[in-house]
Design a protein around this motif. Structure first.
Motif, PDB file in Angstrom:
ATOM      1  N   PRO A 205      67.880  86.163 -11.436  1.00 35.40           N
ATOM      2  CA  PRO A 205      67.719  87.294 -12.352  1.00 35.40           C
ATOM      3  C   PRO A 205      67.084  88.488 -11.632  1.00 35.40           C
ATOM      4  O   PRO A 205      66.167  88.332 -10.824  1.00 35.40           O
ATOM      5  CB  PRO A 205      66.786  86.750 -13.434  1.00 35.40           C
ATOM      6  N   VAL A 206      67.602  89.655 -11.922  1.00 30.55           N
ATOM      7  CA  VAL A 206      67.067  90.906 -11.393  1.00 30.55           C
ATOM      8  C   VAL A 206      66.733  91.792 -12.584  1.00 30.55           C
ATOM      9  O   VAL A 206      67.579  92.028 -13.444  1.00 30.55           O
ATOM     10  CB  VAL A 206      68.079  91.611 -10.474  1.00 30.55           C
ATOM     11  N   VAL A 207      65.497  92.262 -12.641  1.00 33.24           N
ATOM     12  CA  VAL A 207      65.035  93.080 -13.763  1.00 33.24           C
ATOM     13  C   VAL A 207      64.585  94.431 -13.235  1.00 33.24           C
ATOM     14  O   VAL A 207      63.822  94.513 -12.270  1.00 33.24           O
ATOM     15  CB  VAL A 207      63.876  92.400 -14.510  1.00 33.24           C
ATOM     16  N   ARG A 208      65.070  95.474 -13.872  1.00 31.10           N
ATOM     17  CA  ARG A 208      64.645  96.825 -13.535  1.00 31.10           C
ATOM     18  C   ARG A 208      63.460  97.218 -14.415  1.00 31.10           C
ATOM     19  O   ARG A 208      63.567  97.258 -15.649  1.00 31.10           O
ATOM     20  CB  ARG A 208      65.807  97.800 -13.740  1.00 31.10           C
ATOM     21  N   ASP A 209      62.313  97.465 -13.795  1.00 31.07           N
ATOM     22  CA  ASP A 209      61.112  97.883 -14.506  1.00 31.07           C
ATOM     23  C   ASP A 209      61.039  99.400 -14.456  1.00 31.07           C
ATOM     24  O   ASP A 209      60.608  99.980 -13.456  1.00 31.07           O
ATOM     25  CB  ASP A 209      59.876  97.250 -13.864  1.00 31.07           C
ATOM     26  N   ALA A 210      61.489 100.041 -15.537  1.00 33.86           N
ATOM     27  CA  ALA A 210      61.536 101.500 -15.553  1.00 33.86           C
ATOM     28  C   ALA A 210      60.136 102.100 -15.521  1.00 33.86           C
ATOM     29  O   ALA A 210      59.908 103.134 -14.879  1.00 33.86           O
ATOM     30  CB  ALA A 210      62.292 101.984 -16.785  1.00 33.86           C
ATOM     31  N   ASP A 211      59.191 101.476 -16.213  1.00 29.85           N
ATOM     32  CA  ASP A 211      57.833 102.017 -16.255  1.00 29.85           C
ATOM     33  C   ASP A 211      57.188 102.030 -14.869  1.00 29.85           C
ATOM     34  O   ASP A 211      56.508 102.984 -14.501  1.00 29.85           O
ATOM     35  CB  ASP A 211      56.969 101.201 -17.220  1.00 29.85           C
ATOM     36  N   GLY A 212      57.413 100.951 -14.122  1.00 29.13           N
ATOM     37  CA  GLY A 212      56.855 100.879 -12.780  1.00 29.13           C
ATOM     38  C   GLY A 212      57.774 101.417 -11.707  1.00 29.13           C
ATOM     39  O   GLY A 212      57.417 101.424 -10.522  1.00 29.13           O
ATOM     40  N   ASP A 213      58.977 101.839 -12.113  1.00 33.88           N
ATOM     41  CA  ASP A 213      59.984 102.362 -11.192  1.00 33.88           C
ATOM     42  C   ASP A 213      60.207 101.393 -10.033  1.00 33.88           C
ATOM     43  O   ASP A 213      60.190 101.768  -8.862  1.00 33.88           O
ATOM     44  CB  ASP A 213      59.583 103.739 -10.651  1.00 33.88           C
ATOM     45  N   GLU A 214      60.428 100.120 -10.385  1.00 33.13           N
ATOM     46  CA  GLU A 214      60.694  99.122  -9.364  1.00 33.13           C
ATOM     47  C   GLU A 214      61.691  98.091  -9.880  1.00 33.13           C
ATOM     48  O   GLU A 214      61.869  97.903 -11.078  1.00 33.13           O
ATOM     49  CB  GLU A 214      59.402  98.442  -8.923  1.00 33.13           C
ATOM     50  N   THR A 215      62.335  97.428  -8.941  1.00 29.70           N
ATOM     51  CA  THR A 215      63.296  96.378  -9.254  1.00 29.70           C
ATOM     52  C   THR A 215      62.702  95.036  -8.857  1.00 29.70           C
ATOM     53  O   THR A 215      62.265  94.853  -7.721  1.00 29.70           O
ATOM     54  CB  THR A 215      64.621  96.615  -8.503  1.00 29.70           C
ATOM     55  N   LEU A 216      62.673  94.110  -9.808  1.00 29.06           N
ATOM     56  CA  LEU A 216      62.048  92.812  -9.589  1.00 29.06           C
ATOM     57  C   LEU A 216      63.124  91.734  -9.487  1.00 29.06           C
ATOM     58  O   LEU A 216      63.955  91.602 -10.393  1.00 29.06           O
ATOM     59  CB  LEU A 216      61.101  92.484 -10.745  1.00 29.06           C
ATOM     60  N   THR A 217      63.104  90.968  -8.408  1.00 26.72           N
ATOM     61  CA  THR A 217      64.043  89.868  -8.221  1.00 26.72           C
ATOM     62  C   THR A 217      63.301  88.541  -8.382  1.00 26.72           C
ATOM     63  O   THR A 217      62.309  88.291  -7.696  1.00 26.72           O
ATOM     64  CB  THR A 217      64.700  89.929  -6.828  1.00 26.72           C
ATOM     65  N   PHE A 218      63.784  87.712  -9.283  1.00 22.49           N
ATOM     66  CA  PHE A 218      63.137  86.453  -9.608  1.00 22.49           C
ATOM     67  C   PHE A 218      63.776  85.296  -8.836  1.00 22.49           C
ATOM     68  O   PHE A 218      64.869  85.438  -8.282  1.00 22.49           O
ATOM     69  CB  PHE A 218      63.232  86.193 -11.108  1.00 22.49           C
ATOM     70  N   PRO A 219      63.109  84.140  -8.816  1.00 24.04           N
ATOM     71  CA  PRO A 219      63.721  82.957  -8.202  1.00 24.04           C
ATOM     72  C   PRO A 219      64.997  82.567  -8.940  1.00 24.04           C
ATOM     73  O   PRO A 219      65.212  82.966 -10.082  1.00 24.04           O
ATOM     74  CB  PRO A 219      62.639  81.875  -8.358  1.00 24.04           C
ATOM     75  N   PRO A 220      65.865  81.774  -8.308  1.00 26.81           N
ATOM     76  CA  PRO A 220      67.091  81.321  -8.981  1.00 26.81           C
ATOM     77  C   PRO A 220      66.773  80.581 -10.270  1.00 26.81           C
ATOM     78  O   PRO A 220      65.704  79.988 -10.427  1.00 26.81           O
ATOM     79  CB  PRO A 220      67.742  80.402  -7.945  1.00 26.81           C
ATOM     80  N   LEU A 221      67.708  80.606 -11.200  1.00 25.08           N
ATOM     81  CA  LEU A 221      67.491  79.985 -12.501  1.00 25.08           C
ATOM     82  C   LEU A 221      67.120  78.510 -12.382  1.00 25.08           C
ATOM     83  O   LEU A 221      66.347  77.995 -13.176  1.00 25.08           O
ATOM     84  CB  LEU A 221      68.735  80.134 -13.379  1.00 25.08           C
ATOM     85  N   GLY A 222      67.681  77.823 -11.376  1.00 29.47           N
ATOM     86  CA  GLY A 222      67.385  76.402 -11.205  1.00 29.47           C
ATOM     87  C   GLY A 222      65.909  76.160 -10.979  1.00 29.47           C
ATOM     88  O   GLY A 222      65.354  75.140 -11.420  1.00 29.47           O
ATOM     89  N   LYS A 223      65.254  77.076 -10.303  1.00 28.62           N
ATOM     90  CA  LYS A 223      63.809  76.979 -10.063  1.00 28.62           C
ATOM     91  C   LYS A 223      63.027  77.649 -11.178  1.00 28.62           C
ATOM     92  O   LYS A 223      61.980  77.151 -11.602  1.00 28.62           O
ATOM     93  CB  LYS A 223      63.453  77.615  -8.723  1.00 28.62           C
ATOM     94  N   LEU A 224      63.560  78.745 -11.682  1.00 24.49           N
ATOM     95  CA  LEU A 224      62.833  79.528 -12.671  1.00 24.49           C
ATOM     96  C   LEU A 224      62.603  78.752 -13.958  1.00 24.49           C
ATOM     97  O   LEU A 224      61.541  78.860 -14.583  1.00 24.49           O
ATOM     98  CB  LEU A 224      63.610  80.811 -12.960  1.00 24.49           C
ATOM     99  N   ARG A 225      63.578  77.940 -14.371  1.00 28.50           N
ATOM    100  CA  ARG A 225      63.432  77.242 -15.641  1.00 28.50           C
ATOM    101  C   ARG A 225      62.286  76.222 -15.603  1.00 28.50           C
ATOM    102  O   ARG A 225      61.789  75.806 -16.640  1.00 28.50           O
ATOM    103  CB  ARG A 225      64.752  76.567 -16.053  1.00 28.50           C
ATOM    104  N   ARG A 226      61.870  75.835 -14.386  1.00 22.38           N
ATOM    105  CA  ARG A 226      60.741  74.926 -14.272  1.00 22.38           C
ATOM    106  C   ARG A 226      59.420  75.671 -14.335  1.00 22.38           C
ATOM    107  O   ARG A 226      58.370  75.073 -14.524  1.00 22.38           O
ATOM    108  CB  ARG A 226      60.828  74.140 -12.963  1.00 22.38           C
ATOM    109  N   LEU A 227      59.475  77.011 -14.154  1.00 20.48           N
ATOM    110  CA  LEU A 227      58.256  77.807 -14.109  1.00 20.48           C
ATOM    111  C   LEU A 227      57.954  78.471 -15.437  1.00 20.48           C
ATOM    112  O   LEU A 227      56.790  78.765 -15.734  1.00 20.48           O
ATOM    113  CB  LEU A 227      58.379  78.880 -13.017  1.00 20.48           C
ATOM    114  N   LEU A 228      58.976  78.760 -16.216  1.00 17.28           N
ATOM    115  CA  LEU A 228      58.785  79.490 -17.465  1.00 17.28           C
ATOM    116  C   LEU A 228      58.686  78.530 -18.656  1.00 17.28           C
ATOM    117  O   LEU A 228      59.263  77.466 -18.648  1.00 17.28           O
ATOM    118  CB  LEU A 228      59.945  80.470 -17.681  1.00 17.28           C
TER     119      LEU A 228
END
Length: 228
Positions: A205-228
């Motif tokens: 997942p890639v999320v654009r943070d307009a307030d911080g004017d930055e692009t955030l790239t997260f771990p792959p979903l296979g790993k992310l679902r264990r973290l969230l």
């Protein structure tokens, strides 16, 4: 391929191409509310801002420009005309890639259309059916991805390397803000509507943070679902 992420769109700087997906014009009028939700002003204004920011040579809609399968709700023709004018005034040509919702496209759009649109080594398609063109990567929409973080849903891009026919994949969020998005946190490949998603665990997942004017790239979903 290099990609710049901004406001639910993707800009491909090596080819001066701006891509949006799932505009769904007319969703405003078909929503179960008495007052219009500002679809025309929102979408045309944001496209204009993106054109001002990137000065693209082409603006490509990756499918589902329209929302309704069988009617043209009030305001759709006005919005279509404004989008075409906005692109033209920015020195860009507007191209519409057909999506599954675009059954009435020929009745309202006389500009360039395509089922699959090549941008360098990549192909832009809607993503509702397997593409016919071989490519190094595919840029699609269709699933309206979003990610939920601490109870807040955010539209997100999904990017994976070599995940479809050994090609890369980039899925855009819905450009219309009227689409709430489908939360992908725990989704498997079988949960996606697009047949191009064959390995959801490898998509980042890639999320654009307009307030911080930055692009955030997260771990792959296979790993992310264990973290969230």
């Amino acid at each position: 391929m290099r990609v710049e992420y901004r406001d639910r769109a993707a800009f491909l700087p090596d080819h001066d191409t701006l891509v949006v997906a799932d505009v769904h014009l007319g969703r405003d009028e078909t929503s179960a509310v008495e007052l219009r939700l500002g679809e025309h002003e929102d979408i045309t204004g944001r496209v204009a801002a993106l054109c001002d920011r990137f000065a693209p040579e082409a603006v490509v809609v990756a499918g589902d420009l329209l929302h309704s399968f069988s009617t043209l709700p009030r305001g759709v023709m006005e919005s279509l005309s404004a989008l075409e004018t906005t692109a033209r005034d920015a020195g860009a040509r507007a191209v519409v890639v057909r999506g599954n919702h675009d059954t009435m496209l020929d009745e309202v759009w006389d500009g360039p259309t395509a089922t699959e649109y090549r941008v360098g080594d990549w192909v832009v398609c809607h993503g509702h059916e397997p593409p016919e063109t071989e490519a190094a990567g595919y840029l699609v929409g269709h699933d309206h991805p979003a990610i939920e973080i601490e109870g807040q849903r955010r539209p997100c891009y999904l990017r994976g390397d070599g995940v479809y026919r050994d090609a890369d994949l980039l899925m855009l969020p819905a450009f219309t803000p009227l689409a709430p998005g489908v939360v992908v946190n725990r989704m498997r490949a079988r949960d996606f509507q697009s047949p191009l998603v064959t390995d959801a665990d490898a998509l980042r997942p890639v999320v654009r943070d307009a307030d911080g004017d930055e692009t955030l790239t997260f771990p792959p979903l296979g790993k992310l679902r264990r973290l969230l």
